[in-house]
Design a protein around this motif. Structure first.
Motif, PDB file in Angstrom:
ATOM      1  N   ALA A  94       1.069  -1.178  -0.007  1.00 30.46           N
ATOM      2  CA  ALA A  94       0.001  -0.089   0.040  1.00 30.46           C
ATOM      3  C   ALA A  94       0.810   1.165  -0.042  1.00 30.46           C
ATOM      4  O   ALA A  94       0.911   2.178   0.943  1.00 30.46           O
ATOM      5  N   PRO A  95       1.366   1.609  -1.136  1.00 28.78           N
ATOM      6  CA  PRO A  95       2.424   2.768  -1.131  1.00 28.78           C
ATOM      7  C   PRO A  95       1.850   4.053  -1.107  1.00 28.78           C
ATOM      8  O   PRO A  95       0.495   4.081  -1.698  1.00 28.78           O
ATOM      9  N   VAL A  96       2.247   5.026  -0.990  1.00 28.87           N
ATOM     10  CA  VAL A  96       1.994   6.159  -0.995  1.00 28.87           C
ATOM     11  C   VAL A  96       2.980   7.203  -1.696  1.00 28.87           C
ATOM     12  O   VAL A  96       4.065   6.644  -2.007  1.00 28.87           O
ATOM     13  N   LEU A  97       2.468   8.054  -2.213  1.00 27.37           N
ATOM     14  CA  LEU A  97       3.397   8.962  -3.303  1.00 27.37           C
ATOM     15  C   LEU A  97       3.852  10.177  -2.436  1.00 27.37           C
ATOM     16  O   LEU A  97       2.853  11.024  -1.958  1.00 27.37           O
ATOM     17  N   ALA A  98       5.014  10.373  -2.023  1.00 28.20           N
ATOM     18  CA  ALA A  98       5.601  11.374  -1.387  1.00 28.20           C
ATOM     19  C   ALA A  98       6.352  12.244  -2.322  1.00 28.20           C
ATOM     20  O   ALA A  98       7.275  11.807  -2.882  1.00 28.20           O
ATOM     21  N   MET A  99       6.102  13.710  -2.516  1.00 33.28           N
ATOM     22  CA  MET A  99       6.546  14.503  -3.128  1.00 33.28           C
ATOM     23  C   MET A  99       7.015  15.750  -2.459  1.00 33.28           C
ATOM     24  O   MET A  99       6.473  16.151  -1.310  1.00 33.28           O
ATOM     25  N   ARG A 133       2.668  27.295 -11.484  1.00 32.12           N
ATOM     26  CA  ARG A 133       2.168  26.504 -12.466  1.00 32.12           C
ATOM     27  C   ARG A 133       3.287  25.635 -13.298  1.00 32.12           C
ATOM     28  O   ARG A 133       3.018  24.289 -13.287  1.00 32.12           O
ATOM     29  N   ARG A 134       4.471  26.300 -13.185  1.00 29.77           N
ATOM     30  CA  ARG A 134       5.753  25.271 -13.751  1.00 29.77           C
ATOM     31  C   ARG A 134       6.282  24.470 -12.777  1.00 29.77           C
ATOM     32  O   ARG A 134       6.459  23.308 -13.259  1.00 29.77           O
ATOM     33  N   THR A 135       6.168  24.640 -11.530  1.00 32.13           N
ATOM     34  CA  THR A 135       6.665  23.808 -10.365  1.00 32.13           C
ATOM     35  C   THR A 135       5.555  22.687 -10.335  1.00 32.13           C
ATOM     36  O   THR A 135       5.917  21.608 -10.448  1.00 32.13           O
ATOM     37  N   ILE A 136       4.408  22.890 -10.400  1.00 30.67           N
ATOM     38  CA  ILE A 136       3.349  21.897 -10.332  1.00 30.67           C
ATOM     39  C   ILE A 136       3.287  20.854 -11.484  1.00 30.67           C
ATOM     40  O   ILE A 136       3.232  19.630 -11.319  1.00 30.67           O
ATOM     41  N   ASN A 137       3.341  21.489 -12.726  1.00 31.56           N
ATOM     42  CA  ASN A 137       3.537  20.710 -14.148  1.00 31.56           C
ATOM     43  C   ASN A 137       4.976  19.954 -14.002  1.00 31.56           C
ATOM     44  O   ASN A 137       4.767  18.688 -14.380  1.00 31.56           O
ATOM     45  N   ALA A 138       6.075  20.262 -13.504  1.00 32.81           N
ATOM     46  CA  ALA A 138       7.167  19.527 -13.377  1.00 32.81           C
ATOM     47  C   ALA A 138       7.287  18.336 -12.388  1.00 32.81           C
ATOM     48  O   ALA A 138       7.558  17.264 -12.556  1.00 32.81           O
ATOM     49  N   LEU A 139       6.578  18.656 -11.237  1.00 36.66           N
ATOM     50  CA  LEU A 139       6.313  17.759 -10.234  1.00 36.66           C
ATOM     51  C   LEU A 139       5.345  16.581 -10.721  1.00 36.66           C
ATOM     52  O   LEU A 139       5.724  15.503 -10.651  1.00 36.66           O
ATOM     53  N   GLY A 140       4.162  17.124 -11.442  1.00 35.42           N
ATOM     54  CA  GLY A 140       3.377  16.079 -12.067  1.00 35.42           C
ATOM     55  C   GLY A 140       4.125  15.173 -12.848  1.00 35.42           C
ATOM     56  O   GLY A 140       3.791  13.855 -12.870  1.00 35.42           O
ATOM     57  N   ARG A 141       5.145  15.664 -13.776  1.00 36.84           N
ATOM     58  CA  ARG A 141       5.670  14.853 -14.810  1.00 36.84           C
ATOM     59  C   ARG A 141       6.856  14.052 -14.052  1.00 36.84           C
ATOM     60  O   ARG A 141       6.844  12.887 -14.684  1.00 36.84           O
ATOM     61  N   LEU A 142       7.168  14.431 -12.906  1.00 46.65           N
ATOM     62  CA  LEU A 142       8.154  13.521 -12.256  1.00 46.65           C
ATOM     63  C   LEU A 142       7.617  12.569 -11.538  1.00 46.65           C
ATOM     64  O   LEU A 142       8.050  11.254 -11.434  1.00 46.65           O
ATOM     65  N   ALA A 143       6.298  12.777 -11.043  1.00 47.36           N
ATOM     66  CA  ALA A 143       5.569  11.676 -10.108  1.00 47.36           C
ATOM     67  C   ALA A 143       4.801  10.761 -10.891  1.00 47.36           C
ATOM     68  O   ALA A 143       4.582   9.712 -10.456  1.00 47.36           O
ATOM     69  N   ALA A 144       4.464  11.316 -12.145  1.00 47.28           N
ATOM     70  CA  ALA A 144       3.450  10.351 -12.847  1.00 47.28           C
ATOM     71  C   ALA A 144       4.011   8.756 -13.156  1.00 47.28           C
ATOM     72  O   ALA A 144       3.331   7.967 -13.136  1.00 47.28           O
ATOM     73  N   PRO A 145       5.362   8.812 -13.652  1.00 48.85           N
ATOM     74  CA  PRO A 145       5.856   7.093 -13.603  1.00 48.85           C
ATOM     75  C   PRO A 145       5.856   6.359 -12.278  1.00 48.85           C
ATOM     76  O   PRO A 145       5.535   5.294 -12.323  1.00 48.85           O
ATOM     77  N   LEU A 154      -1.758   2.271  -5.075  1.00 52.51           N
ATOM     78  CA  LEU A 154      -1.482   3.408  -4.446  1.00 52.51           C
ATOM     79  C   LEU A 154      -2.661   4.008  -3.633  1.00 52.51           C
ATOM     80  O   LEU A 154      -3.779   3.945  -3.941  1.00 52.51           O
ATOM     81  N   VAL A 155      -2.342   4.376  -2.225  1.00 48.64           N
ATOM     82  CA  VAL A 155      -3.404   4.617  -1.502  1.00 48.64           C
ATOM     83  C   VAL A 155      -3.378   6.128  -1.167  1.00 48.64           C
ATOM     84  O   VAL A 155      -4.327   6.516  -0.374  1.00 48.64           O
ATOM     85  N   GLY A 156      -2.396   6.919  -1.422  1.00 50.14           N
ATOM     86  CA  GLY A 156      -2.438   8.448  -1.168  1.00 50.14           C
ATOM     87  C   GLY A 156      -1.325   9.075  -1.674  1.00 50.14           C
ATOM     88  O   GLY A 156      -0.313   8.532  -2.033  1.00 50.14           O
ATOM     89  N   ALA A 157      -1.366  10.281  -1.566  1.00 51.97           N
ATOM     90  CA  ALA A 157      -0.156  11.434  -1.890  1.00 51.97           C
ATOM     91  C   ALA A 157      -0.136  12.396  -1.080  1.00 51.97           C
ATOM     92  O   ALA A 157      -1.224  12.753  -0.457  1.00 51.97           O
ATOM     93  N   ALA A 158       0.949  12.848  -1.130  1.00 50.72           N
ATOM     94  CA  ALA A 158       1.254  14.388  -0.232  1.00 50.72           C
ATOM     95  C   ALA A 158       2.293  15.017  -0.963  1.00 50.72           C
ATOM     96  O   ALA A 158       3.381  14.289  -1.394  1.00 50.72           O
ATOM     97  N   VAL A 159       2.532  16.240  -0.555  1.00 52.04           N
ATOM     98  CA  VAL A 159       3.496  17.274  -1.242  1.00 52.04           C
ATOM     99  C   VAL A 159       4.040  18.158  -0.078  1.00 52.04           C
ATOM    100  O   VAL A 159       3.142  18.686   0.697  1.00 52.04           O
ATOM    101  N   ALA A 160       5.201  18.052   0.145  1.00 53.01           N
ATOM    102  CA  ALA A 160       5.705  18.846   1.247  1.00 53.01           C
ATOM    103  C   ALA A 160       6.452  20.110   0.680  1.00 53.01           C
ATOM    104  O   ALA A 160       7.254  19.866  -0.613  1.00 53.01           O
ATOM    105  N   VAL A 161       6.227  21.201   1.037  1.00 51.85           N
ATOM    106  CA  VAL A 161       6.631  22.572   0.306  1.00 51.85           C
ATOM    107  C   VAL A 161       7.122  23.595   1.337  1.00 51.85           C
ATOM    108  O   VAL A 161       6.554  23.588   2.547  1.00 51.85           O
TER     109      VAL A 161
END
Length: 174
Positions: A94-99, A133-145, A154-161
């Motif tokens: 049950a992995p989570v996506l941590a960004m 916008r650019r940061t979110i798009n880049a993070l999305g491209r990085l996390a998608a794979p 996948l059971v969840g995702a979180a972003v640390a800023v």
């Protein structure tokens, strides 16, 4: 009254949890212990949760049938009686996506129960300029794979800023 707990106008409960809510709470408590402590003896789960052995046994059986934990025979006997089985979280179950967004790095990782890092990717340097916008798009491209790798598990995702946060209420100033 339905299956949900009733509450007073001030938000206090006027009756206890239903059996499904209690079971979900107890499953969560066991998973939290396993996530933080890693492999744990079944007897230790009984002690830490305050639940009886048969309840712990049913919860572990349910988690095992869902593919979230596995039990192994303990090899270290410390006292009289039978050794307590060791319950271990299955890291890929049950992995989570941590960004994370930092000043010069974007990173994303699949993290399994127990804190095991299953996969990690990082982008250093300029990822197109520092705009939301650019940061979110880049993070999305990085996390998608990674999200694709996890698939249905996948059971969840979180972003640390990073930011300066007001302690009293969590307001991010900068």
């Amino acid at each position: 009254m339905g299956d949900r707990p009733t509450t007073e106008s001030d938000g206090r409960r006027t009756r206890g949890l239903g059996s499904d809510e209690l079971r979900h709470h107890n499953l969560g408590a066991v998973l939290e212990i396993l996530h933080l402590a890693g492999p744990t003896a079944r007897s230790e789960l009984t002690t830490r949760t305050g639940l009886n052995r048969s309840t712990i046994g049913r919860l572990i059986a349910e988690l095992a049938s869902a593919g979230l934990v596995e039990e192994t025979v303990s090899t270290g006997q410390k006292g009289p009686g039978r050794p307590s089985p060791i319950v271990s979280p299955i890291p890929s179950a049950a992995p989570v996506l941590a960004m994370e967004v930092s000043l010069d790095t974007l990173s994303a990782a699949l993290v399994g129960p127990g804190g095991s890092v299953l996969s990690r990717v990082e982008l250093m340097g300029d990822w197109g300029g520092i705009t939301a916008r650019r940061t979110i798009n880049a993070l999305g491209r990085l996390a998608a794979p990674l999200a694709e790798e996890a698939g249905e598990r996948l059971v969840g995702a979180a972003v640390a800023v990073p930011g300066i946060v007001r302690r009293e209420d969590g307001f991010v100033h900068f």
